[in-house]
Design an enzyme around this catalytic site. Structure first.
Site, PDB file in Angstrom:
ATOM      1  N   GLY A  28      62.437  62.412  62.276  1.00 33.38           N
ATOM      2  CA  GLY A  28      61.357  63.665  62.546  1.00 33.38           C
ATOM      3  C   GLY A  28      60.067  62.983  62.685  1.00 33.38           C
ATOM      4  O   GLY A  28      59.079  63.722  62.746  1.00 33.38           O
ATOM      5  N   ASP A  29      59.861  61.786  62.705  1.00 32.00           N
ATOM      6  CA  ASP A  29      58.490  61.253  62.771  1.00 32.00           C
ATOM      7  C   ASP A  29      58.661  59.786  63.662  1.00 32.00           C
ATOM      8  O   ASP A  29      59.633  59.419  64.260  1.00 32.00           O
ATOM      9  CB  ASP A  29      57.885  61.345  61.420  1.00 32.00           C
ATOM     10  CG  ASP A  29      56.280  61.132  61.582  1.00 32.00           C
ATOM     11  OD1 ASP A  29      55.796  60.815  62.511  1.00 32.00           O
ATOM     12  OD2 ASP A  29      55.656  61.896  60.634  1.00 32.00           O
ATOM     13  N   ASP A  30      57.433  58.974  63.391  1.00 35.92           N
ATOM     14  CA  ASP A  30      57.394  57.940  64.277  1.00 35.92           C
ATOM     15  C   ASP A  30      58.694  56.936  64.126  1.00 35.92           C
ATOM     16  O   ASP A  30      59.230  56.840  63.019  1.00 35.92           O
ATOM     17  CB  ASP A  30      56.132  57.084  63.952  1.00 35.92           C
ATOM     18  CG  ASP A  30      55.035  57.668  64.307  1.00 35.92           C
ATOM     19  OD1 ASP A  30      54.891  58.649  64.841  1.00 35.92           O
ATOM     20  OD2 ASP A  30      53.989  57.142  64.019  1.00 35.92           O
TER      21      ASP A  30
END
Ligand SMILES: *[C@@H]1O[C@H](CO)[C@@H](O)[C@H](O)[C@H]1NC(C)=O
Ligand SMILES: *[C@@H]1O[C@H](CO)[C@@H](O)[C@H](O)[C@H]1NC(C)=O
Length: 449
Positions: free
Chosen positions: A250-252
């Site tokens: 859900g992120d980098d």
């Protein structure tokens, strides 16, 4: 006889350059950076009473097994075997000279009991927890001051059961910063390979103040809407090699960091010598990122052969006013991206501050960034490079970049956006902004800085 000598000679002349070109074509890998160790002393977590039924709490078994490894100190270290089964446990610490080996079908699963989760001190380079002031929850699997640690096996799973933490974040009921799935601090000679990481409460793999870390053949999975579930965040660490992995979170996917504003500047520990190659993945945020916490400086990063699908931003270098530090000598090459919001973003206004004590005159330096051989399909916006008025980004070098818009309905690619930036561009489509000089006359994307 003469003919034989001649043909041997001929053969030699012909094969030597051929062998040379073969050697050049050989796949480059991280192996050798940290030697893989095979340990003769082996114990199983079940010898210490662990039960893999998914219900029994096995914290004591893990702690006692690792205590045994730490205090018996068998020469060559000890392998801790996790057999098939689901082993529920609270967080635990690793020790030096150990291999944590997850068999096929082995799952080490974090308890959902957030109330008894241990707290540890904030990182000095952050001054506080990343999300909340004060201390922070210890990572699920933790290590501090270790060396010669291997986490591997037959693709068993380390499951953070992060949902309970994501919900606390969503409901704003978090008291302290959420735990990483694995954090290794002040450690060296680390290998993490052939493991699946699933549903981390926060960042997945966080080597901080570490050196000589190899992470390869891992799979990292978390839902696209899980908050802050970064894949791998090398932080104030040197000689980190990440390769041949699939990351969907859900992120980098990978973000190189080095501390936060005045705390990171004071601690002054850079990240350098970071290699990232053959990574495939997807995320609503960035594929390959540097930042935004870069106050100790980040330099000598090479990312290559990266494939990104359904992404927010393909390549994202990010920093902020008050952050200080530097982002220098970054090379990203051979990237394929598909269905992305923005291809390339380099920005000086990203990320929040730890508190209002940051120095607004501490401006980051961004200098020497080469991005080349990038192919993008269904890219909504090709890119933006927005430096700082009093610290323009320099030596930005783009070459052989094709970022196409959607084909059906065919949309014209949106324009690049640039400000306070200088550098060069060669064979970039759509053409970037006038701040970057066309170097088709010199041929190469020159990066003198
Ligand atoms: C684990 O390590 C942390 C940080 O180094 C320490 O505070 C904690 O007491 C350790 N826990 C155990 C059970 O040894
Ligand atoms: C584990 O997964 C990796 C890919 O991440 C794969 O290359 C490897 O063959 C798998 N190993 C086993 C033992 O299944």
């Amino acid at each position: 006889m003469q003919r034989l000598v001649f043909s041997i000679l001929l053969c030699f002349v012909v094969t030597v350059p051929f062998l040379n070109s073969l050697a050049l074509a050989e796949v480059v890998t991280c192996s050798g950076m940290v030697p893989m160790k095979y340990r003769n002393d082996k114990i199983s977590v079940t010898d210490f009473g662990a039960v893999g039924d998914g219900r029994t709490l096995n914290t004591k078994a893990f702690q006692e097994a690792i205590y045994r490894i730490e205090h018996l100190r068998r020469s060559g270290g000890t392998l801790l075997y996790i057999p098939p089964g689901v082993y529920l446990t609270e967080s635990f610490n690793l020790t030096s000279h150990m291999t944590l080996y997850l068999a096929r079908g082995a799952v080490i699963r974090a308890t959902k009991d957030t109330k008894n989760w241990p707290l540890i001190a904030p990182l000095p380079s952050y001054g506080r927890g990343r999300e909340r002031p004060g201390g922070r929850y210890m990572s699920f699997i933790h290590g501090d001051g270790l060396h010669d640690v291997i986490i591997t096996g037959e693709n068993g799973t380390i499951d953070g059961q992060g949902e309970v933490w994501w919900n606390m974040w969503r409901q704003r009921t978090l008291q302290f910063t959420r735990p990483n799935l694995i954090e290794l601090m002040n450690s060296r000679s680390i290998i993490i390979s052939n493991v699946i990481f699933k549903n981390s409460p926060f960042w997945n793999i966080h080597p901080v103040y570490c050196s000589n870390v190899v992470i390869r053949y891992v799979t990292i999975l978390a839902p696209p809407d899980s908050p802050n579930t970064d894949g791998i965040d090398p932080d104030s660490s040197t000689h980190v090699c990440i390769e041949d992995s699939y990351i969907s979170t859900g992120d980098d996917l990978v973000a190189v960091k080095s501390g936060w504003d005045e705390y990171g500047i004071a601690y002054g520990r850079p990240s350098h010598g970071i290699t990232i190659r053959r990574i495939t993945g997807s995320s609503p945020f960035a594929g390959i990122a540097v930042g935004s916490e870069t106050s100790g400086g980040v330099q000598d990063v090479l990312a290559e052969h990266i494939s990104l699908f359904n992404m927010g931003v393909g390549i994202h270098l990010k920093t902020n006013i008050g952050r200080g530090g530097f982002i220098r000598n970054i090379t990203v090459s051979n990237v394929y991206m598909e269905n992305v919001r923005k291809g390339i973003k380099i920005a000086g206004d990203v990320g929040d501050h730890p508190d209002d004590k940051f120095n607004p005159n501490a401006l980051p330096v961004v200098k020497g960034v080469t991005i080349k051989n990038v192919w993008g399909e269904k890219v909504q916006q090709p890119g933006s490079i927005q430096g700082l008025k009093n610290s323009p980004f320099t030596g930005i070098c783009l070459s052989n970049i094709n970022l196409h818009g959607a084909t059906r309905p065919k949309t014209a690619a949106a324009p690049w956006k640039c400000s306070d930036v200088s550098g060069t561009a060669l064979l970039v489509s759509p053409w970037p902004c006038s701040e970057l000089a066309n170097t088709h006359t010199t041929g190469e994307c020159s990066n003198t800085f």
